[in-house]
Enzyme design. Structure first.
Site, short mmCIF file in Angstrom:
data_model
loop_
_atom_site.label_atom_id
_atom_site.label_comp_id
_atom_site.label_asym_id
_atom_site.label_seq_id
_atom_site.Cartn_x
_atom_site.Cartn_y
_atom_site.Cartn_z
N ARG A 250 -116.03 63.44 113.81
CA ARG A 250 -114.57 63.40 113.83
C ARG A 250 -113.99 62.67 112.62
O ARG A 250 -112.90 62.97 112.16
CB ARG A 250 -114.08 62.72 115.10
N LYS B 218 -120.74 51.26 109.53
CA LYS B 218 -120.47 52.70 109.60
C LYS B 218 -118.97 52.98 109.46
O LYS B 218 -118.55 53.82 108.67
CB LYS B 218 -120.96 53.26 110.95
N ASN B 219 -118.18 52.26 110.26
CA ASN B 219 -116.76 52.59 110.29
C ASN B 219 -116.00 52.08 109.06
O ASN B 219 -114.83 52.41 108.88
CB ASN B 219 -116.12 52.09 111.59
N ARG C 59 -126.43 58.28 114.86
CA ARG C 59 -125.19 58.44 114.07
C ARG C 59 -124.70 57.08 113.58
O ARG C 59 -124.05 57.00 112.54
CB ARG C 59 -124.08 59.05 114.95
N VAL D 6 -108.28 51.37 125.26
CA VAL D 6 -108.15 52.10 123.98
C VAL D 6 -108.42 53.60 124.15
O VAL D 6 -107.65 54.43 123.67
CB VAL D 6 -109.07 51.48 122.90
N CYS E 229 -113.59 64.64 122.32
CA CYS E 229 -115.02 64.31 122.37
C CYS E 229 -115.27 63.55 123.66
O CYS E 229 -114.35 63.35 124.45
CB CYS E 229 -115.44 63.51 121.15
N ARG F 107 -108.53 62.19 121.73
CA ARG F 107 -108.45 61.73 120.34
C ARG F 107 -107.60 62.62 119.44
O ARG F 107 -108.10 63.23 118.49
CB ARG F 107 -109.87 61.55 119.79
N ILE G 21 -104.65 63.61 116.55
CA ILE G 21 -104.39 63.00 115.23
C ILE G 21 -102.89 63.05 114.91
O ILE G 21 -102.50 63.06 113.75
CB ILE G 21 -105.23 63.64 114.10
N ASP H 188 -115.69 49.49 121.15
CA ASP H 188 -117.04 49.90 120.74
C ASP H 188 -118.13 48.96 121.25
O ASP H 188 -119.31 49.22 121.04
CB ASP H 188 -117.13 49.97 119.19
N1 EPU Z 1 -104.71 58.06 118.93
C1 EPU Z 1 -103.63 58.87 119.14
N2 EPU Z 1 -103.11 59.57 118.08
C2 EPU Z 1 -103.63 59.47 116.83
C3 EPU Z 1 -104.75 58.63 116.61
C4 EPU Z 1 -105.27 57.93 117.69
O1 EPU Z 1 -103.13 58.98 120.26
O2 EPU Z 1 -103.13 60.13 115.92
C5 EPU Z 1 -105.30 57.31 120.06
C6 EPU Z 1 -106.73 57.77 120.34
O3 EPU Z 1 -106.76 58.94 121.15
C7 EPU Z 1 -107.34 56.58 121.02
C8 EPU Z 1 -106.63 55.41 120.34
O4 EPU Z 1 -105.45 55.95 119.71
O5 EPU Z 1 -107.04 56.58 122.40
C9 EPU Z 1 -107.46 54.70 119.29
O6 EPU Z 1 -107.89 55.61 118.29
P1 EPU Z 1 -108.10 55.21 116.76
O7 EPU Z 1 -107.37 56.21 115.94
O8 EPU Z 1 -107.80 53.78 116.57
O9 EPU Z 1 -109.66 55.46 116.61
P2 EPU Z 1 -110.40 56.28 115.49
O10 EPU Z 1 -109.86 55.96 114.15
O11 EPU Z 1 -110.50 57.71 115.90
C10 EPU Z 1 -112.13 54.37 115.05
C11 EPU Z 1 -113.61 54.25 115.05
C12 EPU Z 1 -114.11 54.33 116.50
C13 EPU Z 1 -113.46 53.19 117.30
C14 EPU Z 1 -111.93 53.28 117.19
C15 EPU Z 1 -111.21 52.15 117.88
C16 EPU Z 1 -114.22 55.21 112.94
C17 EPU Z 1 -114.88 56.29 112.17
N3 EPU Z 1 -114.20 55.32 114.27
O12 EPU Z 1 -111.85 55.64 115.62
O13 EPU Z 1 -115.51 54.13 116.45
O14 EPU Z 1 -113.84 53.27 118.64
O15 EPU Z 1 -111.55 53.31 115.80
O16 EPU Z 1 -111.62 50.93 117.39
O17 EPU Z 1 -113.75 54.24 112.35
C18 EPU Z 1 -117.71 54.26 117.24
O18 EPU Z 1 -118.06 53.71 116.18
O19 EPU Z 1 -118.49 54.42 118.21
C19 EPU Z 1 -116.33 54.73 117.38
C20 EPU Z 1 -115.96 55.61 118.30
#
Ligand code: EPU
Length: 421
Positions: free
Chosen positions: A94, A22-23, A399, A329, A118, A123, A125, A307
């Site tokens: 997201r 998925k990711n 999902r 995380v 969420c 989370r 960006i 995860d």
């Molecule tokens: N973070 C920030 N600022 C940012 C981006 C992230 O502070 O601009 C923080 C987040 O709030 C969080 C941490 O950094 O505390 C990690 O977030 P990351 O950006 O790495 O996660 P993501 O890209 O939003 C992806 C996966 C998630 C998985 C995480 C961590 C996808 C679509 N989603 O999310 O998958 O948990 O990386 O490995 O790739 C899941 O599949 O259940 C899932 C939640």
């Protein structure tokens, strides 16, 4: 509302085939926006999030052909692709924010509703936006939308304060068409990042270093179409490994890359599970000896994946000895604890720590899947709980897990989907 009804039965036994990740597939689909012609993605998992991403790409003007029987999707993007993502789709998923980088690179503009928090955390960006700004984009927040725009993106040095998966992907997708060289440091090293870099490089991008902490990108003028197979889902793989362990079963997991689940293998072995593997198969044998506890600390890859934390907690409630689980995380990823406690798990939490006692006799209860992995943990707990576990809000689980009910039933589990109110 659909529910899963789960009952304790025999230990899981047999073979299961893992679907595409998925990711990995979601960013690949967003990246297809960058090509001039049609991209073909194979080994696509049949998931709700993939359907939402298809709807999002279509809303932008892309021609998307979905063939879930063959697990293939083709995406052709017109030159005049739109740049605004609809609120209804972004609020459903997201990962929709991943279209920002490609749209900014391709059209010079992207407008996306603020995705909001969420169940598992706020989370933000900010790191995605920091990267776009470094590449020369301006960022404006207005009326709940974020708009990024740039007449021409320029290669730059970017340092990420945290190795965010999404920020690494978004900045990579923006930088591939920027003028000059970009160096992105402290990037995420997840296998999904490597898959995205491979996909973009097949399209003609010049990306080096994916899978390490520094990615170097030489901008190119345009990208072409390509064909690509999505990597197997390492979290689905880990979930079935833990399913085998929690039921004290014996399961061969096929289409699984052992290198991508090293921490899960290590931790299950610490619990006493016997694991053997070759390049694409993992055999999990938990029927030989009593299992014992181990502590868990989630970390960015190659550390133990956040995860997999909820599913591992379901296992740790059943083994001998107490355990400490630390979530580093996400700041709020213990939503499953209240639900597991309804089933008799007796877990205590304090901030980012959870204390588990072990050897609990779980009992079936009515519980709620608060998010995808929390839902998976409840399914695993239900497989060993006395009586019936009724899990609601299973759309979260759908999902991210393709055919979970059928795959578990094939291994001998008692689980069914009920659509009765
Ligand atoms: N973070 C920030 N600022 C940012 C981006 C992230 O502070 O601009 C923080 C987040 O709030 C969080 C941490 O950094 O505390 C990690 O977030 P990351 O950006 O790495 O996660 P993501 O890209 O939003 C992806 C996966 C998630 C998985 C995480 C961590 C996808 C679509 N989603 O999310 O998958 O948990 O990386 O490995 O790739 C899941 O599949 O259940 C899932 C939640």
């Amino acid at each position: 509302m659909a529910k899963y009804l789960v009952q304790k039965k025999a230990p899981l036994y047999g073979e299961v085939e893992i679907s595409g990740s998925k990711n990995a597939v979601l960013p690949l689909m967003a990246a297809a926006l960058l090509a001039g012609e049609s991209c073909e993605i194979m080994s696509v998992p049949n998931l709700r999030d993939v359907e939402v991403m298809c709807a999002l790409l279509k809303s932008l003007g892309a021609v998307v052909v979905e063939n879930y029987e063959k697990n293939q999707i083709s995406i052709a993007t017109p030159a005049d692709v739109a740049h605004e993502a609809p609120y209804e789709l972004v609020k459903k998923m997201r990962a929709s924010v991943l279209v920002m980088g490609p749209l900014l690179a391709k059209t010079g503009k992207a407008r996306v509703p603020l995705p909001g928090g969420c169940a598992i955390g706020a989370r933000p960006i900010n790191l995605h936006l920091k990267g776009f700004q470094a590449l020369g984009a301006t960022v404006e927040k207005q009326h709940g939308f974020i708009e990024v725009s740039a007449a021409k993106l320029k290669g730059a040095d970017v340092y990420l304060d945290f190795p965010s998966v999404g920020a690494t992907e978004n900045i990579m997708m923006a930088a591939v068409l920027a003028e000059g060289t970009s160096v992105i440091e402290n990037v995420a090293q997840e296998p999904e990042i490597v898959d995205l870099a491979n996909f973009l490089n097949k399209m003609g991008a010049k990306i080096k270093g994916a899978g390490t902490d520094t990615i170097k990108i030489e901008g190119v003028k345009s990208l072409k179409s390509c064909k690509h197979n999505v990597i197997p889902d390492r979290i689905e793989t880990g979930t079935f490994m833990v399913a085998a362990a929690v039921t004290r079963g014996n399961v061969l997991i096929k289409n699984a890359l052992p290198n991508h689940v090293k921490p899960v293998i290590a931790k299950l072995r610490e619990c006493g599970v016997i694991i053997e593997f070759d390049d694409e198969n993992i055999l999990v044998r938990a029927d030989e000896r009593p299992l014992i506890s181990t502590d868990i600390k989630t970390l960015p890859y190659p550390g133990f994946p956040t995860d997999m934390q909820p599913q591992f907690m379901a296992l740790l409630t059943t083994v001998k000895g107490s355990a400490v689980v630390m979530e580093t995380v996400f700041e709020n990823r213990f939503m499953h604890v209240a639900e597991l406690n309804q089933m008799g798990a007796g877990i205590q939490t304090e901030g980012r720590y959870a204390l588990l006692q072990g050897e609990r006799l779980l009992q079936g209860a009515r519980v709620i899947a608060t998010d995808l992995r929390a839902g998976a943990a409840l399914v695993l707990a239900g497989l060993v709980a006395e009586g019936t576990t009724e899990i609601s809000e299973v759309y979260h689980i759908e999902r991210g897990y393709a055919n979970l009910v059928d795959k578990l039933r094939n291994l001998g589990a008692s689980i069914s989907l009920s659509t009765n109110p």
